[in-house]
Scaffold this motif. Sequence first.
Motif, PDB file in Angstrom:
ATOM      1  N   ALA A 175       0.830  -1.206   0.000  1.00 48.43           N
ATOM      2  CA  ALA A 175       0.000   0.000   0.000  1.00 48.43           C
ATOM      3  C   ALA A 175       0.866   1.258   0.000  1.00 48.43           C
ATOM      4  O   ALA A 175       1.951   1.271   0.564  1.00 48.43           O
ATOM      5  N   THR A 176       0.348   2.284  -0.654  1.00 43.00           N
ATOM      6  CA  THR A 176       0.998   3.593  -0.670  1.00 43.00           C
ATOM      7  C   THR A 176       0.743   4.285   0.669  1.00 43.00           C
ATOM      8  O   THR A 176      -0.354   4.184   1.206  1.00 43.00           O
ATOM      9  N   THR A 177       1.745   4.991   1.193  1.00 36.40           N
ATOM     10  CA  THR A 177       1.527   5.716   2.441  1.00 36.40           C
ATOM     11  C   THR A 177       1.381   7.215   2.154  1.00 36.40           C
ATOM     12  O   THR A 177       2.159   7.787   1.397  1.00 36.40           O
ATOM     13  N   VAL A 178       0.360   7.803   2.768  1.00 33.07           N
ATOM     14  CA  VAL A 178       0.120   9.233   2.611  1.00 33.07           C
ATOM     15  C   VAL A 178       0.103   9.866   3.995  1.00 33.07           C
ATOM     16  O   VAL A 178      -0.621   9.401   4.876  1.00 33.07           O
ATOM     17  N   ALA A 179       0.900  10.914   4.178  1.00 36.35           N
ATOM     18  CA  ALA A 179       0.866  11.631   5.445  1.00 36.35           C
ATOM     19  C   ALA A 179      -0.030  12.851   5.287  1.00 36.35           C
ATOM     20  O   ALA A 179       0.150  13.648   4.372  1.00 36.35           O
ATOM     21  N   GLU A 180      -0.996  12.983   6.160  1.00 35.50           N
ATOM     22  CA  GLU A 180      -1.936  14.096   6.107  1.00 35.50           C
ATOM     23  C   GLU A 180      -1.531  15.185   7.097  1.00 35.50           C
ATOM     24  O   GLU A 180      -0.877  14.908   8.091  1.00 35.50           O
ATOM     25  N   GLY A 181      -1.948  16.391   6.827  1.00 33.75           N
ATOM     26  CA  GLY A 181      -1.738  17.483   7.764  1.00 33.75           C
ATOM     27  C   GLY A 181      -0.293  17.927   7.884  1.00 33.75           C
ATOM     28  O   GLY A 181       0.153  18.344   8.953  1.00 33.75           O
ATOM     29  N   VAL A 182       0.440  17.847   6.780  1.00 29.24           N
ATOM     30  CA  VAL A 182       1.831  18.311   6.789  1.00 29.24           C
ATOM     31  C   VAL A 182       1.827  19.836   6.684  1.00 29.24           C
ATOM     32  O   VAL A 182       1.352  20.394   5.701  1.00 29.24           O
ATOM     33  N   GLU A 183       2.292  20.476   7.734  1.00 26.46           N
ATOM     34  CA  GLU A 183       2.256  21.938   7.779  1.00 26.46           C
ATOM     35  C   GLU A 183       3.645  22.558   7.814  1.00 26.46           C
ATOM     36  O   GLU A 183       3.809  23.729   7.491  1.00 26.46           O
ATOM     37  N   ARG A 184       4.644  21.792   8.261  1.00 26.83           N
ATOM     38  CA  ARG A 184       5.980  22.372   8.435  1.00 26.83           C
ATOM     39  C   ARG A 184       7.036  21.574   7.688  1.00 26.83           C
ATOM     40  O   ARG A 184       6.926  20.363   7.512  1.00 26.83           O
ATOM     41  N   SER A 185       8.086  22.287   7.268  1.00 24.40           N
ATOM     42  CA  SER A 185       9.123  21.634   6.469  1.00 24.40           C
ATOM     43  C   SER A 185       9.878  20.573   7.269  1.00 24.40           C
ATOM     44  O   SER A 185      10.331  19.588   6.694  1.00 24.40           O
ATOM     45  N   GLU A 186       9.964  20.717   8.598  1.00 20.96           N
ATOM     46  CA  GLU A 186      10.636  19.675   9.403  1.00 20.96           C
ATOM     47  C   GLU A 186       9.851  18.366   9.313  1.00 20.96           C
ATOM     48  O   GLU A 186      10.445  17.287   9.287  1.00 20.96           O
ATOM     49  N   GLN A 187       8.526  18.492   9.284  1.00 23.57           N
ATOM     50  CA  GLN A 187       7.694  17.286   9.171  1.00 23.57           C
ATOM     51  C   GLN A 187       7.933  16.623   7.819  1.00 23.57           C
ATOM     52  O   GLN A 187       8.103  15.402   7.731  1.00 23.57           O
ATOM     53  N   LEU A 188       7.986  17.448   6.777  1.00 19.47           N
ATOM     54  CA  LEU A 188       8.227  16.934   5.434  1.00 19.47           C
ATOM     55  C   LEU A 188       9.573  16.218   5.369  1.00 19.47           C
ATOM     56  O   LEU A 188       9.676  15.113   4.817  1.00 19.47           O
ATOM     57  N   GLU A 189      10.596  16.827   5.966  1.00 21.00           N
ATOM     58  CA  GLU A 189      11.940  16.235   5.940  1.00 21.00           C
ATOM     59  C   GLU A 189      11.952  14.887   6.659  1.00 21.00           C
ATOM     60  O   GLU A 189      12.533  13.924   6.179  1.00 21.00           O
TER      61      GLU A 189
END
Length: 280
Positions: A228-242
């Motif tokens: 399954a593909t994983t999707v992260a919801e509610g990404v608001e900050r670049s640290e979270q993205l990193e």
Amino acid sequence: HSKRVGRNAFTIFDESLGAEADERIWLESEIKKALASDAFTLHYQPRFDIRTQTIVAAEALIRWKHPDRGYIPPNRFIPVCEEMGVIDQIGDMVCRKACEQLNIWHRQNIAIDVSVNISPKQFQSPGIVTLFEEVAAKAEFPTRCLELEITETSLCGDDAEVAEKVHRITELGFRLALDDFGTGYSNLVHISRFPVQCVKLDMSFVQKLPETGPLLQLIFALAKQIGATTVAEGVERSEQLEWLKHHHCDEVQGFLFSQAVPADELAKMLPVGFIEKSVA
Ligand code: C2E
Ligand code: MG
Ligand code: MG
Ligand code: MG
């Protein structure tokens, strides 16, 4: 509690209860009017490939702009629709509108995948299979472009009945995503028993990083096991993205990229020459 704070509290308590009941009655009648006048619309929030940062899909989210009160959030009125018994009607409308939009985009050679939220109440009702048979008949796009976001709750209940429903819907080509994954009473049996193509991590986990890191890594590993593909919801900050990039999350959705926007605005966000990805 009123007894502790004295006699006057009774009045205050009663009044606030009265206000709540009034608000509820108001909401119910406004929902009926909104349904009759086709006042609900859909906005689309893009989902991005975490590495290429290109849009791969969009989540259809219901919007209701009340003439006097402005936008009323879905978390406020969807539960009321469920209790009023109109959630099937709302859900049907959402699926049909999303299908119409996909048809428009497909005619314009814009091949974007769209997901729709299916409330557990609607998923449990017998009409859901017929609805998606109708959507499949009207679809001018490959049915795999439309994904149903369901929650684990929808997969509970009568095993055989749920399995049959899931089978018929996925046999039509529609895909299944598990929304808000990790909240509630997660039962890992569900994720392994059903053909789930996508796992959407609840935004509370993303927002509580890095404490939730070990749990997210566990879910990523599990999702990979079942393909399954994983999707992260509610990404608001670049640290979270990193963090998510570093731990091989596949896709991201959140205000860091975009909130939900009207369909024509979403189309403008797509790169020029956006090519039919589903044909490849
Ligand atoms: P959901 O399916 O988990 O949808 C994601 C929600 O998170 C959306 O709220 C979206 O706008 C919001 N969101 C996305 N990125 C961010 C972010 O970075 N930060 C924050 N703070 N929020 C973000 P929305 O549109 O208010 O919808 C709330 C919930 O209402 C949805 O949660 C879904 O459960 C329900 N809902 C929305 N549309 C529909 C619908 O058409 N049918 C049904 N049955 N439920 C719907
Ligand atoms: Mg959702
Ligand atoms: Mg969600
Ligand atoms: Mg949610």
